[in-house]
Design a protein around this motif. Structure first.
Motif, PDB file in Angstrom:
ATOM      1  N   ALA A 169      35.159  54.359  47.926  1.00  0.00           N
ATOM      2  CA  ALA A 169      33.914  55.012  47.522  1.00  0.00           C
ATOM      3  C   ALA A 169      33.259  54.269  46.362  1.00  0.00           C
ATOM      4  CB  ALA A 169      34.184  56.471  47.137  1.00  0.00           C
ATOM      5  N   LEU A 170      34.046  53.796  45.402  1.00  0.00           N
ATOM      6  CA  LEU A 170      33.488  53.019  44.287  1.00  0.00           C
ATOM      7  C   LEU A 170      32.877  51.714  44.790  1.00  0.00           C
ATOM      8  CD1 LEU A 170      35.991  53.350  41.305  1.00  0.00           C
ATOM      9  CD2 LEU A 170      33.700  54.302  41.500  1.00  0.00           C
ATOM     10  N   ALA A 171      33.525  51.068  45.746  1.00  0.00           N
ATOM     11  CA  ALA A 171      32.994  49.820  46.303  1.00  0.00           C
ATOM     12  C   ALA A 171      31.656  50.076  46.993  1.00  0.00           C
ATOM     13  CB  ALA A 171      33.990  49.207  47.277  1.00  0.00           C
ATOM     14  N   ALA A 172      31.564  51.179  47.724  1.00  0.00           N
ATOM     15  CA  ALA A 172      30.304  51.534  48.385  1.00  0.00           C
ATOM     16  C   ALA A 172      29.223  51.816  47.344  1.00  0.00           C
ATOM     17  CB  ALA A 172      30.501  52.745  49.298  1.00  0.00           C
ATOM     18  N   GLN A 173      29.585  52.517  46.276  1.00  0.00           N
ATOM     19  CA  GLN A 173      28.628  52.810  45.205  1.00  0.00           C
ATOM     20  C   GLN A 173      28.144  51.518  44.564  1.00  0.00           C
ATOM     21  OE1 GLN A 173      27.157  55.531  44.495  1.00  0.00           O
ATOM     22  NE2 GLN A 173      26.194  55.017  42.575  1.00  0.00           N
ATOM     23  N   GLY A 215      37.608  52.170  38.469  1.00  0.00           N
ATOM     24  CA  GLY A 215      38.563  51.660  39.448  1.00  0.00           C
ATOM     25  C   GLY A 215      39.938  51.450  38.817  1.00  0.00           C
ATOM     26  N   GLY A 216      39.945  50.944  37.594  1.00  0.00           N
ATOM     27  CA  GLY A 216      41.207  50.757  36.883  1.00  0.00           C
ATOM     28  C   GLY A 216      41.924  52.076  36.652  1.00  0.00           C
ATOM     29  N   GLU A 217      41.155  53.109  36.313  1.00  0.00           N
ATOM     30  CA  GLU A 217      41.753  54.438  36.104  1.00  0.00           C
ATOM     31  C   GLU A 217      42.343  54.984  37.406  1.00  0.00           C
ATOM     32  OE1 GLU A 217      42.313  56.110  33.260  1.00  0.00           O
ATOM     33  OE2 GLU A 217      41.550  54.324  32.252  1.00  0.00           O
ATOM     34  N   ILE A 218      41.653  54.761  38.497  1.00  0.00           N
ATOM     35  CA  ILE A 218      42.158  55.215  39.800  1.00  0.00           C
ATOM     36  C   ILE A 218      43.466  54.496  40.133  1.00  0.00           C
ATOM     37  CG2 ILE A 218      41.715  55.191  42.297  1.00  0.00           C
ATOM     38  CD1 ILE A 218      38.699  55.584  41.524  1.00  0.00           C
ATOM     39  N   ILE A 219      43.498  53.199  39.913  1.00  0.00           N
ATOM     40  CA  ILE A 219      44.710  52.432  40.196  1.00  0.00           C
ATOM     41  C   ILE A 219      45.859  52.899  39.309  1.00  0.00           C
ATOM     42  CG2 ILE A 219      45.746  50.121  40.046  1.00  0.00           C
ATOM     43  CD1 ILE A 219      42.947  49.075  40.984  1.00  0.00           C
ATOM     44  N   LYS A 220      45.588  53.106  38.013  1.00  0.00           N
ATOM     45  CA  LYS A 220      46.638  53.593  37.103  1.00  0.00           C
ATOM     46  C   LYS A 220      47.164  54.951  37.561  1.00  0.00           C
ATOM     47  CE  LYS A 220      44.767  51.434  32.958  1.00  0.00           C
ATOM     48  NZ  LYS A 220      44.094  51.700  31.681  1.00  0.00           N
ATOM     49  N   PRO A 258      38.685  60.535  34.620  1.00  0.00           N
ATOM     50  CA  PRO A 258      37.479  60.335  33.812  1.00  0.00           C
ATOM     51  C   PRO A 258      36.400  59.630  34.636  1.00  0.00           C
ATOM     52  CG  PRO A 258      39.274  58.928  33.041  1.00  0.00           C
ATOM     53  CD  PRO A 258      39.823  59.805  34.126  1.00  0.00           C
ATOM     54  N   VAL A 259      35.169  60.040  34.468  1.00  0.00           N
ATOM     55  CA  VAL A 259      34.075  59.435  35.231  1.00  0.00           C
ATOM     56  C   VAL A 259      33.162  58.593  34.351  1.00  0.00           C
ATOM     57  CG1 VAL A 259      34.046  61.141  37.089  1.00  0.00           C
ATOM     58  CG2 VAL A 259      32.712  61.553  35.031  1.00  0.00           C
ATOM     59  N   ASN A 260      33.541  58.378  33.114  1.00  0.00           N
ATOM     60  CA  ASN A 260      32.721  57.540  32.250  1.00  0.00           C
ATOM     61  C   ASN A 260      33.199  56.098  32.331  1.00  0.00           C
ATOM     62  OD1 ASN A 260      35.128  58.070  31.019  1.00  0.00           O
ATOM     63  ND2 ASN A 260      34.306  58.489  29.025  1.00  0.00           N
ATOM     64  N   GLY A 261      32.383  55.201  31.859  1.00  0.00           N
ATOM     65  CA  GLY A 261      32.728  53.789  31.907  1.00  0.00           C
ATOM     66  C   GLY A 261      32.120  53.118  33.122  1.00  0.00           C
ATOM     67  N   SER A 262      32.334  51.826  33.191  1.00  0.00           N
ATOM     68  CA  SER A 262      31.799  51.038  34.303  1.00  0.00           C
ATOM     69  C   SER A 262      32.566  51.346  35.583  1.00  0.00           C
ATOM     70  CB  SER A 262      31.925  49.548  33.971  1.00  0.00           C
ATOM     71  OG  SER A 262      33.301  49.178  33.971  1.00  0.00           O
ATOM     72  N   LEU A 263      32.026  50.873  36.692  1.00  0.00           N
ATOM     73  CA  LEU A 263      32.732  51.054  37.962  1.00  0.00           C
ATOM     74  C   LEU A 263      34.096  50.363  37.915  1.00  0.00           C
ATOM     75  CD1 LEU A 263      29.916  50.625  40.654  1.00  0.00           C
ATOM     76  CD2 LEU A 263      30.964  52.734  39.846  1.00  0.00           C
ATOM     77  N   ALA A 264      34.160  49.214  37.261  1.00  0.00           N
ATOM     78  CA  ALA A 264      35.438  48.500  37.148  1.00  0.00           C
ATOM     79  C   ALA A 264      36.446  49.320  36.345  1.00  0.00           C
ATOM     80  CB  ALA A 264      35.228  47.132  36.503  1.00  0.00           C
ATOM     81  N   PRO A 308      47.901  60.652  45.272  1.00  0.00           N
ATOM     82  CA  PRO A 308      48.554  59.951  46.390  1.00  0.00           C
ATOM     83  C   PRO A 308      47.848  58.629  46.703  1.00  0.00           C
ATOM     84  CG  PRO A 308      48.000  62.224  46.994  1.00  0.00           C
ATOM     85  CD  PRO A 308      47.360  61.946  45.677  1.00  0.00           C
ATOM     86  N   PRO A 309      48.570  57.658  47.232  1.00  0.00           N
ATOM     87  CA  PRO A 309      47.973  56.362  47.551  1.00  0.00           C
ATOM     88  C   PRO A 309      46.778  56.447  48.500  1.00  0.00           C
ATOM     89  CG  PRO A 309      50.352  56.217  47.667  1.00  0.00           C
ATOM     90  CD  PRO A 309      50.018  57.668  47.475  1.00  0.00           C
ATOM     91  N   ASP A 310      46.828  57.353  49.490  1.00  0.00           N
ATOM     92  CA  ASP A 310      45.698  57.429  50.420  1.00  0.00           C
ATOM     93  C   ASP A 310      44.438  57.929  49.718  1.00  0.00           C
ATOM     94  OD1 ASP A 310      46.947  59.970  50.212  1.00  0.00           O
ATOM     95  OD2 ASP A 310      46.082  60.611  52.118  1.00  0.00           O
ATOM     96  N   ILE A 311      44.594  58.858  48.782  1.00  0.00           N
ATOM     97  CA  ILE A 311      43.433  59.358  48.030  1.00  0.00           C
ATOM     98  C   ILE A 311      42.923  58.262  47.099  1.00  0.00           C
ATOM     99  CG2 ILE A 311      42.628  61.098  46.379  1.00  0.00           C
ATOM    100  CD1 ILE A 311      43.293  62.220  49.156  1.00  0.00           C
ATOM    101  N   GLY A 312      43.841  57.542  46.446  1.00  0.00           N
ATOM    102  CA  GLY A 312      43.437  56.422  45.582  1.00  0.00           C
ATOM    103  C   GLY A 312      42.650  55.387  46.361  1.00  0.00           C
TER     104      GLY A 312
END
Length: 76
Positions: free
Chosen positions: A49-53, A26-31, A17-23, A39-43
């Protein structure tokens, strides 16, 4: 002797999902990484990329604030 070239990384489609805050994103990516859906490398790349954004957004907001202060100062 057989020589094989090193494997090149393949782009992998990720559906998150791409909705919601960056945080929240990030939580969705970690989950998704912890659940093994990506895969961990893609995560890690997605979190980077989120940190850069986040830094881009922060710089843009600071620029707008400075411009507003300069405009207010010039009006006086």
């Amino acid at each position: 002797m057989i020589v094989c070239p090193p494997r090149r990384p393949q782009a992998q489609s990720v559906n998150l999902p791409v909705n919601g805050s960056l945080a929240e994103q990030g939580g969705e990516i970690i989950k998704a990484t912890m659940a093994g859906r990506i895969p961990p490398d893609i995560g890690s790349q997605l979190i980077t990329a989120l940190a850069a954004q986040s830094k881009i957004i922060e710089a843009e907001e600071l620029t707008k604030r400075i411009e507003a202060l300069e405009k207010k100062h010039d009006e006086h």
